[in-house]
Design a protein around this motif. Structure first.
Motif, PDB file in Angstrom:
ATOM      1  N   VAL A 137       4.245  43.560  15.333  1.00 42.44           N
ATOM      2  CA  VAL A 137       4.278  43.280  16.766  1.00 42.44           C
ATOM      3  C   VAL A 137       2.850  43.227  17.296  1.00 42.44           C
ATOM      4  N   ASP A 138       2.509  42.109  17.958  1.00 43.73           N
ATOM      5  CA  ASP A 138       1.164  41.959  18.512  1.00 43.73           C
ATOM      6  C   ASP A 138       1.232  41.106  19.772  1.00 43.73           C
ATOM      7  N   GLN A 139       0.066  40.749  20.285  1.00 43.54           N
ATOM      8  CA  GLN A 139       0.008  39.976  21.530  1.00 43.54           C
ATOM      9  C   GLN A 139       0.651  38.607  21.369  1.00 43.54           C
ATOM     10  N   ALA A 140       0.377  37.941  20.250  1.00 49.55           N
ATOM     11  CA  ALA A 140       0.821  36.560  20.080  1.00 49.55           C
ATOM     12  C   ALA A 140       2.341  36.422  20.066  1.00 49.55           C
ATOM     13  N   ASN A 141       3.037  37.355  19.412  1.00 52.74           N
ATOM     14  CA  ASN A 141       4.497  37.219  19.354  1.00 52.74           C
ATOM     15  C   ASN A 141       5.214  38.023  20.435  1.00 52.74           C
ATOM     16  N   GLY A 142       4.480  38.405  21.471  1.00 53.93           N
ATOM     17  CA  GLY A 142       5.121  39.016  22.637  1.00 53.93           C
ATOM     18  C   GLY A 142       5.429  40.479  22.466  1.00 53.93           C
ATOM     19  N   GLY A 143       4.446  41.255  22.023  1.00 54.25           N
ATOM     20  CA  GLY A 143       4.637  42.686  21.840  1.00 54.25           C
ATOM     21  C   GLY A 143       4.893  43.420  23.150  1.00 54.25           C
ATOM     22  N   LEU A 144       5.425  44.616  23.022  1.00 52.95           N
ATOM     23  CA  LEU A 144       5.753  45.419  24.196  1.00 52.95           C
ATOM     24  C   LEU A 144       4.474  45.870  24.907  1.00 52.95           C
ATOM     25  N   GLN A 145       4.504  45.793  26.240  1.00 58.89           N
ATOM     26  CA  GLN A 145       3.413  46.272  27.076  1.00 58.89           C
ATOM     27  C   GLN A 145       3.933  47.408  27.954  1.00 58.89           C
ATOM     28  N   VAL A 146       3.122  48.448  28.120  1.00 61.07           N
ATOM     29  CA  VAL A 146       3.533  49.614  28.904  1.00 61.07           C
ATOM     30  C   VAL A 146       2.438  49.965  29.911  1.00 61.07           C
ATOM     31  N   VAL A 147       2.828  50.643  30.987  1.00 60.05           N
ATOM     32  CA  VAL A 147       1.876  51.115  31.990  1.00 60.05           C
ATOM     33  C   VAL A 147       1.771  52.629  31.841  1.00 60.05           C
ATOM     34  N   PRO A 148       0.714  53.123  31.179  1.00 60.09           N
ATOM     35  CA  PRO A 148       0.595  54.573  30.958  1.00 60.09           C
ATOM     36  C   PRO A 148       0.630  55.354  32.268  1.00 60.09           C
ATOM     37  N   GLY A 149       1.388  56.439  32.266  1.00 53.63           N
ATOM     38  CA  GLY A 149       1.474  57.302  33.436  1.00 53.63           C
ATOM     39  C   GLY A 149       2.494  56.877  34.464  1.00 53.63           C
ATOM     40  N   SER A 150       3.093  55.692  34.320  1.00 56.90           N
ATOM     41  CA  SER A 150       4.046  55.222  35.323  1.00 56.90           C
ATOM     42  C   SER A 150       5.362  55.983  35.293  1.00 56.90           C
ATOM     43  N   HIS A 151       5.568  56.821  34.275  1.00 55.79           N
ATOM     44  CA  HIS A 151       6.778  57.652  34.241  1.00 55.79           C
ATOM     45  C   HIS A 151       6.798  58.665  35.371  1.00 55.79           C
ATOM     46  N   ARG A 152       5.643  58.880  36.012  1.00 54.13           N
ATOM     47  CA  ARG A 152       5.593  59.796  37.155  1.00 54.13           C
ATOM     48  C   ARG A 152       5.945  59.096  38.467  1.00 54.13           C
ATOM     49  N   TRP A 153       6.114  57.770  38.420  1.00 58.58           N
ATOM     50  CA  TRP A 153       6.517  57.032  39.607  1.00 58.58           C
ATOM     51  C   TRP A 153       8.026  57.139  39.800  1.00 58.58           C
ATOM     52  N   PRO A 154       8.518  56.915  41.015  1.00 58.32           N
ATOM     53  CA  PRO A 154       9.966  56.804  41.194  1.00 58.32           C
ATOM     54  C   PRO A 154      10.452  55.464  40.657  1.00 58.32           C
ATOM     55  N   ILE A 155      11.748  55.233  40.658  1.00 52.95           N
ATOM     56  CA  ILE A 155      12.271  53.911  40.355  1.00 52.95           C
ATOM     57  C   ILE A 155      11.880  53.003  41.516  1.00 52.95           C
ATOM     58  N   LEU A 156      11.151  51.938  41.203  1.00 50.00           N
ATOM     59  CA  LEU A 156      10.573  51.072  42.224  1.00 50.00           C
ATOM     60  C   LEU A 156      11.570  50.005  42.686  1.00 50.00           C
ATOM     61  N   CYS A 157      11.417  49.581  43.926  1.00 44.89           N
ATOM     62  CA  CYS A 157      12.210  48.460  44.429  1.00 44.89           C
ATOM     63  C   CYS A 157      11.806  47.191  43.670  1.00 44.89           C
ATOM     64  N   THR A 158      12.770  46.398  43.310  1.00 46.28           N
ATOM     65  CA  THR A 158      12.501  45.197  42.514  1.00 46.28           C
ATOM     66  C   THR A 158      12.155  44.004  43.399  1.00 46.28           C
TER      67      THR A 158
END
Length: 277
Positions: A137-158
């Motif tokens: 899994v890498d950038q070219a084949n669409g690997g997973l991207q995460v936002v570190p620390g965002s688990h401390r956020w509430p569920i955001l409005c979409t």
């Protein structure tokens, strides 16, 4: 001094465990799911196959809840290796609620940034994903991207997503547009992440490489309810546990300026309710 899985998870909202499953196991699983997908539709297949379709995701749509009828998938979902890591992270053994197999063939769209517990609605506590790479899994084949620390956020409005690059049509806003980081993985690596962690993926721009992944979704062992789509709920020994059904809607976070920077405040109301995408 090494950092424990729990310390990494608590700090970042995710932890990558490399080589939890062997390359040989991943090879067998890749072959297994390609055979299942090529057989055509199955009970509960909500995506369908268009063999001659222009959209690669129609030729190789994801498979969901495969553990309900496929023993190989069930045994992976409740595998002791997964349970051991999640028990360390959570303090108790989780409940298992879903399996997903993504094929992500060459040329396919990605998935807009989102939070899993928007869909599962596990309460109290949250859900947890175990995302295992079956291919490099890498950038070219669409690997997973995460936002570190965002688990401390509430569920955001979409808000509306760009469906030219995402197969899902909703996403979540970020205070910093480049906050997501790529997680490169090898077959058998497993990324465990919190239900509020913002994550997604870009399109697979390679001409000939799949990005197959096997995902289990779980909820914390003290949870009392989860959305209807995820019933029946299983203990990690495979037995069923009776939980209540979580209803849709509820408060969601909206980004608000503060002296310390943007803060997500629960001033919005979520009206969209969906099965997991």
């Amino acid at each position: 001094m090494s950092v424990s899985f729990k310390e990494r998870y608590d700090a970042d909202g995710f932890v990558l465990v490399r080589g939890l499953f062997s390359p040989e196991e991943c090879e067998r699983l890749r072959e297994h799911y390609m055979v299942l997908r090529h057989r055509g539709s199955y009970s509960g297949d909500d995506s369908g196959i268009e063999a001659g379709g222009r959209d690669p995701l129609k030729r190789y749509p994801r498979m969901t809840h495969v553990h309900r009828w496929d023993e190989t998938t069930l045994q992976w979902l409740i595998d002791q290796r997964l349970d051991t890591v999640m028990t360390e992270i959570l303090g108790t053994s989780p409940y298992a609620v879903q399996t997903m197999i993504f094929f992500k063939p060459p040329g396919s769209r990605g998935q807009a940034l989102h939070q899993d517990n928007f869909y599962l609605k596990a309460e109290p506590g949250t859900c947890l994903a175990a995302w295992m790479a079956l291919d490099p899994v890498d950038q070219a084949n669409g690997g997973l991207q995460v936002v570190p620390g965002s688990h401390r956020w509430p569920i955001l409005c979409t808000e509306k997503a760009d469906t030219r690059i995402s197969y899902t049509d909703v996403t979540v806003p970020l205070p910093e547009p480049d906050a997501a980081v790529l997680v490169e993985m090898s077959p058998g690596d497993v990324l465990f992440f919190h239900g509020a962690l913002v994550h997604g993926s870009a399109p697979n721009v390679t001409p000939d490489r799949f990005r197959r992944a096997l995902i289990g979704h779980y909820i914390q062992g003290e949870a009392e309810q989860v959305a209807q789509y995820y019933h029946p709920v299983l203990r990690m020994d495979g037995s069923e546990v009776d939980l209540s059904v979580a209803e849709g809607g509820g408060p969601c976070g909206v980004w608000t300026d503060s002296p310390e920077g943007p803060v997500a405040v629960l001033t919005g109301t979520q009206t969209i309710t969906r099965k997991h995408e």
